[in-house]
Design a protein around this motif. Sequence first.
Motif, PDB file in Angstrom:
ATOM      1  N   PHE A  18       0.843  -1.196   0.000  1.00 48.18           N
ATOM      2  CA  PHE A  18       0.000   0.000   0.000  1.00 48.18           C
ATOM      3  C   PHE A  18       0.879   1.248   0.000  1.00 48.18           C
ATOM      4  O   PHE A  18       1.917   1.283   0.666  1.00 48.18           O
ATOM      5  CB  PHE A  18      -0.904   0.023   1.239  1.00 48.18           C
ATOM      6  CG  PHE A  18      -1.943  -1.052   1.256  1.00 48.18           C
ATOM      7  CD1 PHE A  18      -3.052  -0.989   0.420  1.00 48.18           C
ATOM      8  CD2 PHE A  18      -1.819  -2.139   2.104  1.00 48.18           C
ATOM      9  CE1 PHE A  18      -4.014  -1.982   0.432  1.00 48.18           C
ATOM     10  CE2 PHE A  18      -2.783  -3.141   2.129  1.00 48.18           C
ATOM     11  CZ  PHE A  18      -3.877  -3.066   1.294  1.00 48.18           C
ATOM     12  N   ASN A  20      -0.129   4.267   1.096  1.00 50.47           N
ATOM     13  CA  ASN A  20      -0.484   5.176   2.180  1.00 50.47           C
ATOM     14  C   ASN A  20      -1.517   4.522   3.088  1.00 50.47           C
ATOM     15  O   ASN A  20      -2.133   3.511   2.730  1.00 50.47           O
ATOM     16  CB  ASN A  20      -1.024   6.510   1.629  1.00 50.47           C
ATOM     17  CG  ASN A  20      -2.229   6.307   0.729  1.00 50.47           C
ATOM     18  OD1 ASN A  20      -3.297   5.900   1.176  1.00 50.47           O
ATOM     19  ND2 ASN A  20      -2.058   6.560  -0.561  1.00 50.47           N
ATOM     20  N   TYR A  22      -4.415   5.707   4.055  1.00 55.30           N
ATOM     21  CA  TYR A  22      -5.787   5.897   3.570  1.00 55.30           C
ATOM     22  C   TYR A  22      -6.179   4.754   2.637  1.00 55.30           C
ATOM     23  O   TYR A  22      -7.247   4.143   2.780  1.00 55.30           O
ATOM     24  CB  TYR A  22      -5.891   7.239   2.838  1.00 55.30           C
ATOM     25  CG  TYR A  22      -7.270   7.557   2.309  1.00 55.30           C
ATOM     26  CD1 TYR A  22      -8.170   8.300   3.076  1.00 55.30           C
ATOM     27  CD2 TYR A  22      -7.674   7.137   1.048  1.00 55.30           C
ATOM     28  CE1 TYR A  22      -9.431   8.596   2.586  1.00 55.30           C
ATOM     29  CE2 TYR A  22      -8.941   7.420   0.568  1.00 55.30           C
ATOM     30  CZ  TYR A  22      -9.810   8.157   1.338  1.00 55.30           C
ATOM     31  OH  TYR A  22     -11.066   8.432   0.850  1.00 55.30           O
ATOM     32  N   THR A  23      -5.334   4.451   1.669  1.00 59.23           N
ATOM     33  CA  THR A  23      -5.620   3.383   0.717  1.00 59.23           C
ATOM     34  C   THR A  23      -5.686   2.042   1.433  1.00 59.23           C
ATOM     35  O   THR A  23      -6.581   1.220   1.168  1.00 59.23           O
ATOM     36  CB  THR A  23      -4.537   3.335  -0.377  1.00 59.23           C
ATOM     37  OG1 THR A  23      -4.486   4.605  -1.029  1.00 59.23           O
ATOM     38  CG2 THR A  23      -4.842   2.259  -1.410  1.00 59.23           C
ATOM     39  N   LYS A  24      -4.779   1.800   2.344  1.00 59.12           N
ATOM     40  CA  LYS A  24      -4.767   0.546   3.102  1.00 59.12           C
ATOM     41  C   LYS A  24      -6.080   0.348   3.840  1.00 59.12           C
ATOM     42  O   LYS A  24      -6.710  -0.725   3.758  1.00 59.12           O
ATOM     43  CB  LYS A  24      -3.598   0.558   4.083  1.00 59.12           C
ATOM     44  CG  LYS A  24      -3.580  -0.620   5.043  1.00 59.12           C
ATOM     45  CD  LYS A  24      -2.414  -0.475   6.026  1.00 59.12           C
ATOM     46  CE  LYS A  24      -2.486  -1.523   7.121  1.00 59.12           C
ATOM     47  NZ  LYS A  24      -1.359  -1.399   8.078  1.00 59.12           N
ATOM     48  N   HIS A  26      -9.074   1.661   3.376  1.00 62.99           N
ATOM     49  CA  HIS A  26     -10.259   1.493   2.539  1.00 62.99           C
ATOM     50  C   HIS A  26     -10.230   0.196   1.734  1.00 62.99           C
ATOM     51  O   HIS A  26     -11.270  -0.443   1.545  1.00 62.99           O
ATOM     52  CB  HIS A  26     -10.425   2.701   1.616  1.00 62.99           C
ATOM     53  CG  HIS A  26     -10.976   3.901   2.320  1.00 62.99           C
ATOM     54  ND1 HIS A  26     -12.309   4.015   2.647  1.00 62.99           N
ATOM     55  CD2 HIS A  26     -10.372   5.027   2.782  1.00 62.99           C
ATOM     56  CE1 HIS A  26     -12.506   5.164   3.273  1.00 62.99           C
ATOM     57  NE2 HIS A  26     -11.347   5.795   3.368  1.00 62.99           N
ATOM     58  N   MET A  27      -9.069  -0.199   1.240  1.00 65.47           N
ATOM     59  CA  MET A  27      -9.000  -1.429   0.451  1.00 65.47           C
ATOM     60  C   MET A  27      -9.311  -2.651   1.306  1.00 65.47           C
ATOM     61  O   MET A  27     -10.043  -3.551   0.899  1.00 65.47           O
ATOM     62  CB  MET A  27      -7.624  -1.564  -0.194  1.00 65.47           C
ATOM     63  CG  MET A  27      -7.337  -0.508  -1.246  1.00 65.47           C
ATOM     64  SD  MET A  27      -8.393  -0.642  -2.698  1.00 65.47           S
ATOM     65  CE  MET A  27      -7.492  -1.853  -3.637  1.00 65.47           C
ATOM     66  N   SER A 157      -7.092   7.225 -11.156  1.00 67.95           N
ATOM     67  CA  SER A 157      -6.093   7.235 -10.078  1.00 67.95           C
ATOM     68  C   SER A 157      -4.692   7.511 -10.600  1.00 67.95           C
ATOM     69  O   SER A 157      -3.748   7.603  -9.799  1.00 67.95           O
ATOM     70  CB  SER A 157      -6.111   5.898  -9.338  1.00 67.95           C
ATOM     71  OG  SER A 157      -5.780   4.838 -10.220  1.00 67.95           O
ATOM     72  N   TYR A 186     -14.078   7.927  -3.630  1.00 65.69           N
ATOM     73  CA  TYR A 186     -13.508   7.902  -2.285  1.00 65.69           C
ATOM     74  C   TYR A 186     -13.275   9.312  -1.778  1.00 65.69           C
ATOM     75  O   TYR A 186     -13.466   9.613  -0.604  1.00 65.69           O
ATOM     76  CB  TYR A 186     -12.186   7.135  -2.300  1.00 65.69           C
ATOM     77  CG  TYR A 186     -12.363   5.640  -2.393  1.00 65.69           C
ATOM     78  CD1 TYR A 186     -12.575   4.883  -1.247  1.00 65.69           C
ATOM     79  CD2 TYR A 186     -12.315   4.983  -3.614  1.00 65.69           C
ATOM     80  CE1 TYR A 186     -12.728   3.507  -1.320  1.00 65.69           C
ATOM     81  CE2 TYR A 186     -12.481   3.609  -3.698  1.00 65.69           C
ATOM     82  CZ  TYR A 186     -12.679   2.873  -2.547  1.00 65.69           C
ATOM     83  OH  TYR A 186     -12.841   1.523  -2.622  1.00 65.69           O
ATOM     84  N   PHE A 222      -0.627  11.014   0.432  1.00 63.61           N
ATOM     85  CA  PHE A 222      -0.950   9.896  -0.460  1.00 63.61           C
ATOM     86  C   PHE A 222       0.248   9.197  -1.099  1.00 63.61           C
ATOM     87  O   PHE A 222       0.140   8.034  -1.477  1.00 63.61           O
ATOM     88  CB  PHE A 222      -1.914  10.378  -1.557  1.00 63.61           C
ATOM     89  CG  PHE A 222      -3.272  10.719  -1.028  1.00 63.61           C
ATOM     90  CD1 PHE A 222      -4.150   9.723  -0.640  1.00 63.61           C
ATOM     91  CD2 PHE A 222      -3.666  12.041  -0.893  1.00 63.61           C
ATOM     92  CE1 PHE A 222      -5.396  10.024  -0.140  1.00 63.61           C
ATOM     93  CE2 PHE A 222      -4.918  12.360  -0.390  1.00 63.61           C
ATOM     94  CZ  PHE A 222      -5.792  11.349  -0.009  1.00 63.61           C
TER      95      PHE A 222
END
Length: 530
Positions: A18, A20, A22-24, A26-27, A157, A186, A222
């Motif tokens: 990941f 960041n 945030y991405t971690k 949510h994914m 993205s 998102y 990010f």
Amino acid sequence: MNIGNPQRNFLTADYILFPNEYTKRHMLEDYMMDNIAQSKTIMGGYPRNDVFFNTKRRKTLRKELKLENYKVWAYMPTFRQNARVGTSAKSDAYMLYNLFELDKRMNDNEVMFVNLHPVSRSNVDFDEFIHIKEFPSEIETYDFLNITDCLVTDYSSVFFDYACTGKKIILFTYDKEDYLKDRGMYLSLDDIVYPKVGDFNALLKELRCGKNYDDRDFIKDFIPFESAFSSQKLCDQVILNEDCSLPVDNIHGNGKKNILLYAGNLAPNGVTASLRNLLCVADTDKYNFYISFHQNAAKNYGENLFTFPSDVSYLATVGGFNLTIFDRIIKVLFRFKIIKVGLYMKINGKRVKQNFERDFGFAKFDTFIQFSGYVPDQILKFTQTDKNNVIYVHSDMVQEIKQRGNQRADVLKYAYKRYKHVAAVSEDIVESTLRLGASKENVCVIKNIIAKDTVLAKSKLAPQLDEFTESSVEHEEAMKFITDKSTKKFITVGRFSPEKGHKRLVCAFEEFSKKSTGCKAYYYGRQFIS
């Protein structure tokens, strides 16, 4: 519901990279990995972005392509439709109009390279443009993107990656309202620092002025790990076990036991209703419940996922068996009942186990429940776990075999002996279940849950016949009968098939009508559309 491939990729991975937090967050949440994935997470830069730090390669490529004296812009729009349906005439028209208008207004030292989805690309003839060209196919996309001076995109993205360059990014959102009509985001466009434009004049103005915003906070949030050495650090840490200061962590669950329930194809039938009612009262304080289904089988009934409790997760599976030619021949012979289940499992049992492990072997489940109780492949697949497993029996399977032929006695006898628990939904079908190979030790009765509150709430609603209801009389006459409070009404609900005993009900009504005047019988049926 079409998330089976990424879910399986995450479950089978040793590491999930990941960029960041945030991405971690949510994914893992959106793909429902938190409690079942055994992968480790690792925070670091994406290897594909290393090229953006290679200034030597940038200069060499610009020279080779004779672009040293040009302002080079990239346009990478999001694909508006999907590969099966194709693009809409409206989106194609907008895109072509904007490209032609830009091309007319661009100077000779300006060039825009466009990278389109293959479906969209087939609708554009780049020979008609002077200053607009297609991304060169012989150069890797990001390698070429590194030579550009500005990126124009929209909802893609790609701008997260391109932000590594420090160069200008413009969001060309001319169709924002149409795009967001049936899609979510998102992040709100309003919260993204990059300039947004809605027409080609505004776009050209932004392209010709310098970077007029501060994206340092965006980069910090990010893409904090991106560097020229992302690939090297990642390989050194996960392959050579060297400490490269990349944060590694386990995926932390909530400590509850994980229960997987195979739901069949999610059709609006009694099995799906029974599962829905069960999950409404299931103890979510102790257990995490996952509904499982095969994407292709359930593709017409995905909407039914919204009818389950919101705290229930799901795990989609994709693909079929991976078989040799010989294995396929054996499977066909088994399917057409030329060979019995014992011989089939002796020859192809290894493949059945591999199929189970491919779908669920990397996930942390404590119990597997074959809730539908149907489909030989799925019945046999869930015999392959060494964890607790349960198969439900929703009907008198002896009668189902005799009257409908939709089950196989040999498969049920094989399976009922191998599941730790065989759950009959009523005492009435225990005897027939025992006849099909279950033992008194592994048979239990788990009665269907009656959704009392739902029934009572619906009883207060005005009666109606929807478009799928079939009636033996016109709907107007049927509604007159239904809403007539002066008459008593007896209602039966059940699939219109022999084992449900509707014939007995009709015969009983005939006897009743001989003694009571003014009796009428109407038939209302639910038409299922596949």
